[in-house]
Design an enzyme around this catalytic site. Structure first.
Site, PDB file in Angstrom:
ATOM      1  CB  CYS A 110      -6.895  -1.071   3.075  1.00  0.00           C
ATOM      2  SG  CYS A 110      -5.944   0.473   3.070  1.00  0.00           S
ATOM      3  CB  SER A 119      -0.935   0.011   1.218  1.00  0.00           C
ATOM      4  OG  SER A 119      -1.886  -1.030   1.130  1.00  0.00           O
ATOM      5  CG  HIS A 129      -4.179  -2.819   7.189  1.00  0.00           C
ATOM      6  ND1 HIS A 129      -3.977  -3.704   6.148  1.00  0.00           N
ATOM      7  CD2 HIS A 129      -4.159  -1.586   6.637  1.00  0.00           C
ATOM      8  CE1 HIS A 129      -3.830  -3.040   5.020  1.00  0.00           C
ATOM      9  NE2 HIS A 129      -3.938  -1.751   5.288  1.00  0.00           N
ATOM     10  CD  GLU A 168      -3.601  -6.773   7.899  1.00  0.00           C
ATOM     11  OE1 GLU A 168      -2.843  -5.873   7.502  1.00  0.00           O
ATOM     12  OE2 GLU A 168      -4.846  -6.646   7.901  1.00  0.00           O
TER      13      GLU A 168
END
Length: 368
Positions: free
Chosen positions: A257, A51, A343, A345
Site C-alpha cells: 500500500c 490507513s 492488502h 493479509e
C-alpha cells in the site's frame, strides 16, 4: 429498535451538499476527507485500519454494528477514522462472542457519526464528484458555523500522516522457529501484516516512521518491510529517503500500500491523488507474471503514475487493477525489491494473495 439517545446530526460536504440524519457514537463535531468502502463485512477492521486516519468513512453495506465488537478483530490499538456515515446503525448486537456494542466502542473512542441518511445517493454523489472533505456534527446545526469548521480541515493532498499512527517505540516479535530478521518501517502498519510475517518464521523488529536507516541497519536485518499507512506518499519524505538507502544494500524489500507507493517514489516515479480511490474487499487484480486474477482488499486514495513507469528502465509492472488498469504491483529488475498496492493479509479471496508473503520469505531464504 431505535436508540432514544440519538439526536439530529448534519453532514456538510465541501461542495455545499447537506444531509440530515441521526447521530451515532459521541455527540460532537468532526471533519476529514469523505470516502466510501464497498466491503460487506469487517467494519471493525476498517475502523481500526491506520490507513483511514483523517478520513470519514461511508459504509455501502446497509447495517453496521449488528455483530458488535471484539478485541481480536482490531488492526491497531485505536479507532483511526474521523467519523462514520451509514444507513442503519444497530445499537443491538447478536454475536455471542462480542464484547460490547459499536455505540459504546465509538463513545469510548470519541468518534462522531451520522446514520439514517440515503447512503446510496451519497456514494453516487462522491463517485461522480470525487472524494472531498466533509464535516459531521451532532451539536452544531448552523450551516455557516459548520462551513467555518470545514474550511479548517486540511486537504489530503500533500498531507503527511504516518507520524500520527506509527509506533512511538521500537518493539519486536519473535517466533520460536525464527529463521529471518525483518526490519519493519511502520508508516501505519496493520496487525495482521505482522502476523503473516511472524507465522512464516520472521523475527520482526518494528521501527517508528522517522527512524533513520542507520538505526535499522544496526540490527543487521535480512530484509526490510515497508508498511501501509495514511496520507500523501509524496509527503512521506523520510521514508522515501530510507528506502533509497535500503535499496543500496541490495537486501530483500517488500512494500504494501503506502509502502508500494514509497518504493515507486524512491525510484523517481511520481504518485498522484485518485478521483475516488479504491476501498473495499472486492477489487479484481491481475498478476501479469502468472496470468491469474485475485480478489483483493484495498484501501488507498493515491496511486503510482503508470505513464512514468512505462519509461523506467529498472521497474517492471507485475499487477494491474482490472476495473481501471491502475498499477497494483511492481518489482525491480536489478534488486530483490517488490511491492503491491493492495492488502494480501486481508484475505477476501480468501487466500488469493497470501502467496506474496511466501515469495518474500523465499527471497529472504535465497539471499541468506
Amino acid at each position: 429498535m431505535k436508540n432514544q439517545k440519538t439526536t439530529e446530526a448534519v453532514l456538510l460536504l465541501e461542495d455545499g451538499t447537506i444531509y440530515r440524519g441521526q447521530s451515532l457514537g459521541k455527540i460532537g463535531t468532526s471533519g476529514g476527507e469523505l470516502c466510501f468502502n464497498t466491503g460487506m463485512t469487517g467494519y471493525q477492521e476498517i475502523f481500526t485500519d491506520p490507513s483511514y486516519f483523517g478520513q470519514i468513512v461511508i459504509t455501502t453495506v446497509s447495517h453496521v454494528g449488528n455483530y458488535g465488537v471484539q478485541q481480536e478483530e482490531v488492526e491497531s490499538e485505536n479507532i483511526q477514522i474521523r467519523g462514520l456515515v451509514c444507513k442503519d446503525f444497530s445499537h443491538q448486537f447478536s454475536r455471542k462472542t462480542a464484547e460490547g456494542s459499536l455505540q459504546e466502542y465509538f463513545e469510548k473512542a470519541g468518534v462522531v457519526g451520522i446514520c439514517e441518511i440515503d447512503t446510496r445517493a451519497l456514494v453516487r454523489h462522491i463517485r461522480d464528484k470525487g472524494a472531498m472533505n466533509a464535516v459531521i456534527s451532532s451539536e452544531i446545526t448552523d450551516v455557516a458555523e459548520l462551513q467555518t469548521y470545514l474550511n479548517s480541515v486540511p486537504s489530503m493532498a500533500g498531507l503527511e500522516l504516518s507520524s500520527h499512527v506509527s509506533t512511538a517505540a521500537i518493539y519486536e516479535l519473535k517466533p520460536e522457529d525464527a529463521k529471518y530478521r525483518v526490519a519493519v518501517l511502520d508508516l501505519g502498519i496493520k496487525k495482521n501484516i505482522i502476523n503473516n510475517l511472524v507465522s512464516r518464521g520472521c523475527e520482526v523488529k518494528v521501527f517508528p516512521y522517522n527512524t533513520s536507516f542507520e538505526e535499522m541497519e544496526k540490527w543487521n536485518p535480512d530484509g526490510y518491510f515497508i508498511s501501509n499507512g495514511p496520507g500523501d506518499p509524496a509527503a512521506t519524505t523520510d521514508a522515501v529517503k530510507n528506502v533509497r538507502l535500503m535499496l543500496e544494500k541490495n537486501k530483500p524489500l517488500f512494500g504494501i500500500c503506502l509502502g508500494h507507493q514509497v518504493l515507486a517514489e524512491a525510484n523517481g516515479i511520481a504518485t498522484y491523488k485518485m478521483h475516488n480511490g479504491h476501498r473495499g474487499l472486492n477489487h479484481p487484480v491481475k498478476n501479469l507474471i502468472t496470468g491469474r486474477s485475485e480478489i483483493t482488499s484495498q484501501n488507498h486514495g493515491f496511486v503510482v503514475d503508470a505513464e512514468q513507469l512505462k519509461s523506467h528502465p529498472n521497474i517492471e509492472v507485475t499487477h494491474v487493477n482490472l476495473n481501471d488498469n491502475t498499477i497494483e504491483g511492481i518489482r525491480m529488475k536489478s534488486k530483490p525489491a517488490f511491492s503491491v498496492q493492495y492488502h494480501p493479509e486481508s484475505s477476501p479471496g480468501p487466500h488469493d494473495s497470501t502467496y506474496l508473503f511466501d515469495e518474500f520469505v523465499a527471497i529472504l531464504e535465497k539471499s541468506k
